[in-house]
Enzyme design. Structure first.
Site, short mmCIF file in Angstrom:
data_model
loop_
_atom_site.label_atom_id
_atom_site.label_comp_id
_atom_site.label_asym_id
_atom_site.label_seq_id
_atom_site.Cartn_x
_atom_site.Cartn_y
_atom_site.Cartn_z
N SER A 47 10.47 -3.75 7.32
CA SER A 47 9.18 -3.15 7.66
C SER A 47 9.06 -1.75 7.06
O SER A 47 9.11 -1.58 5.86
CB SER A 47 9.01 -3.14 9.18
OG SER A 47 7.69 -2.80 9.52
N ASP B 273 2.34 -0.67 5.09
CA ASP B 273 3.79 -0.55 4.93
C ASP B 273 4.32 -1.62 3.97
O ASP B 273 3.56 -2.49 3.52
CB ASP B 273 4.50 -0.60 6.29
CG ASP B 273 4.39 -1.94 6.99
OD1 ASP B 273 3.58 -2.79 6.56
OD2 ASP B 273 5.10 -2.16 7.99
N ASP C 109 2.37 -5.57 7.24
CA ASP C 109 1.95 -6.01 8.57
C ASP C 109 1.38 -4.84 9.37
O ASP C 109 0.68 -5.04 10.35
CB ASP C 109 3.07 -6.71 9.33
CG ASP C 109 4.27 -5.82 9.63
OD1 ASP C 109 4.35 -4.70 9.09
OD2 ASP C 109 5.15 -6.27 10.39
#
Length: 574
Positions: free
Chosen positions: A145, A304, A308
């Site tokens: 992430s 990012d 998401d």
């Protein structure tokens, strides 16, 4: 010899390590602390999968620990009798992501499980969509992430498109503990498995299906086209997976003047233009703001690396760019979606929305004002997905309107069960166009919400507990908060304590406890007499405890003062 030293020697002696991998371990031979940090334990597999630094060792992300986790997942799938249903795999722009994805595919194929893997990096939500579209039993996404470049991660999904439920995550964890990562893992050659059809490559055909599903989430398709001539948007993927599909979806919905940040369109796992590729941080917008000032845009959007999460800065009344937080954006989007549906007469029957317990209570006020049912769930988008699934399984005549969490994650539509920066970016642009037509920015719209519903302030405080004893420190602090809670915080009396581990909410004035009606989770909340709420929750992916402050009041100045006094108290208490 201590256990971690034995493990270190076992890795050094393995013939499976390449020369480069072996040399990495030799280079730390004189550093006992480094050896201990890498080998004193294994990465913990939970509902969020794995996440750690990329390096050799059991407590790290590398091709061996990834293969071990995949073998554990394969064992679960085989036990469930679901091998023929297949697993979808995606990966982001991080260093080693493609390698880890292909290792995972090779292990699954060796276990007789059909594999679908994307031909290149893709947004996380497309993985959720694809496994649902293909009716797979599970999915794997290789991503960390928004973490720094040294990290990578392994997210496992189940057939509903959400991350693994706790019972399945526990089974995988038990299986992993049984597996010797040098001797017990099955492999096939990736290229041979592709040739034989055991591994199927997913390409732009899946992109088209996914983008079509996203396009269906436009609330007012005419909003952008009406102001397309002078609507200017600046966008950055922060070197990640949004680089292709987000400009594509914005073009499809009518954005004519999209300016991308060229330096950050480069796919690069070192993230050379930012310290951390996190759209929550104002500094990642610096290059985009330069472009916005040059072209006359009032909005800069960044996603990012796995696309998401999405963050935004917009111009305020002083012509300066300011951040719109995840909580503020969640409130803006739900208010816009409701307003647009009401204005166009297209509100679906029995609409409901979902937020997490650590997200702003402003949304509760908005939903109540419009008679929208709001569900409060535990932190983690899988719990939002669970609410959707429960409605569907019950065959209820109800429509999912929107779901969000304060950490910059949003979803409209049921095509995926994870937060989606692609659909969120599209809706943010639609909302921006809606207000642009009224001569307003998102900053103006936010102030309009505060004027209507009262002032709200949300903030986070992160207490990092690094090192070998980090987990123990985190556990001790949570135990203290749970068993020795103060009577007041910054002279504000605590009237209600929510112990989500025990699934109880206790009124301190009466001593009466009621159920949270939520699954057990290591979270503690304190509600003050003035209505403010402070929540403590250990991170599932990093060595830290997060404190969430959900404040409301008559003015911004009042809330800022309260926030500082709360933070000061927590620092002293800790």
């Amino acid at each position: 010899m201590e256990f971690y030293k034995q493990e270190y020697q076992r890795w050094l002696a393995s013939s499976l390590l390449s020369n480069e991998e072996k040399n990495e371990l030799i280079s730390i031979s004189e550093n006992d602390l480094e050896i201990k940090e890498r080998f004193y334990s294994s990465l913990e597999f939970g509902t969020a999968g794995l996440r750690g630094k990329m390096r050799m060792g059991t407590n790290a992300m590398n091709r061996f620990t990834v293969a071990q986790a995949t073998q554990g997942l394969a064992n679960l799938i085989i036990k469930e009798g679901r091998a023929s249903d297949g697993v979808a795999i995606a990966y982001d722009s991080r260093n080693n992501s493609e390698l880890f994805a292909k290792v995972s595919a090779a292990v699954l194929a060796a276990n007789g499980i059909k594999v679908y893997i994307f031909d290149e990096l893709r947004p996380t939500p497309e993985l959720s969509f694809a496994l649902r579209e293909l009716k797979c039993v599970a999915g794997i996404n290789i991503t960390a992430s928004h973490n720094p470049k040294e990290y990578n991660g392994y997210k496992a999904y189940w057939e509903d498109g959400a991350q693994l439920p706790p019972e399945h995550a526990k089974t995988v964890s038990i299986e992993i503990d049984k597996i010797n990562l040098f001797d017990d893992i099955k492999y096939v050659d990736f290229d041979n498995a592709v040739e034989s059809g055991d591994i199927i490559i997913l390409d732009q055909e899946m992109d088209e299906k996914y983008l079509a599903a996203v396009m269906q989430q436009l609330v007012n398709p005419d909003a952008i086209t009406k102001v397309a001539d002078d609507l200017k948007i600046v966008y950055s993927p922060l070197h990640g997976t949004g680089y292709r599909l987000i400009p594509d979806i914005l073009s499809r919905c009518g954005v004519e003047h999209l300016y991308v940040v060229p330096e950050q369109m480069e796919i690069n796992g070192d993230f050379p233009t930012v310290e951390k590729p996190n759209p929550e941080y104002p500094e990642v917008f610096e290059l985009g703001v330069e472009i916005a000032n040059n072209v006359g845009s009032t909005l800069v959007i960044a996603t990012d690396p796995d696309a998401d999460r999405v963050g935004v800065v917009t111009k305020n009344n002083n012509n300066e760019f300011v951040t719109i937080s995840g909580n503020q954006m969640g409130a803006l989007l739900i208010d816009y979606i409701i307003t647009a549906y009401e204005e166009t007469g297209t509100m679906p029957n029995n609409p409901y929305a979902v937020k997490t317990i650590v997200s702003t209570e402003l949304v509760a006020k908005i939903c109540k004002a419009h008679n929208i049912k709001l569900h409060n769930v535990l932190t983690g988008f899988k719990f939002i997905g669970e609410v959707i699934k429960n409605y569907e399984q019950a065959g209820a005549d109800a429509a999912y309107l929107f779901g969000f969490e304060e950490s910059y994650g949003y979803l409209k539509g049921t095509y995926a069960r994870d937060k989606d920066a692609v659909v969120a970016t599209m809706l943010i642009c639609e909302m921006t166009a809606f207000y642009h037509a009224k001569g307003m920015t998102l900053f103006d719209a936010l102030n309009g919400l505060y004027e209507k519903y009262g002032y709200y302030l949300e903030a986070n405080q992160e207490l990092y507990m690094q090192g070998i004893d980090g987990k123990e420190k985190m556990a001790n602090l949570m135990d203290t908060l749970r068993n020795n809670a103060p009577d007041s915080i910054a002279n504000n009396r605590i009237i209600e304590i929510g112990d989500y581990l025990k699934t109880t909410i206790t009124d301190r004035r009466t001593g009466i406890s009621i159920s949270t009606n939520l699954p057990s989770s290591n979270v503690i909340s304190f509600k003050m007499e003035n209505g403010d709420v402070i929540i403590a929750r250990p991170s599932g992916t990093e060595p830290k405890i997060k404190f969430y402050y959900l404040l409301s009041g008559q003015s911004k100045a009042e809330m800022s003062e309260k926030l500082e006094s709360y933070k000061s108290f927590i620092n002293q208490f800790v």
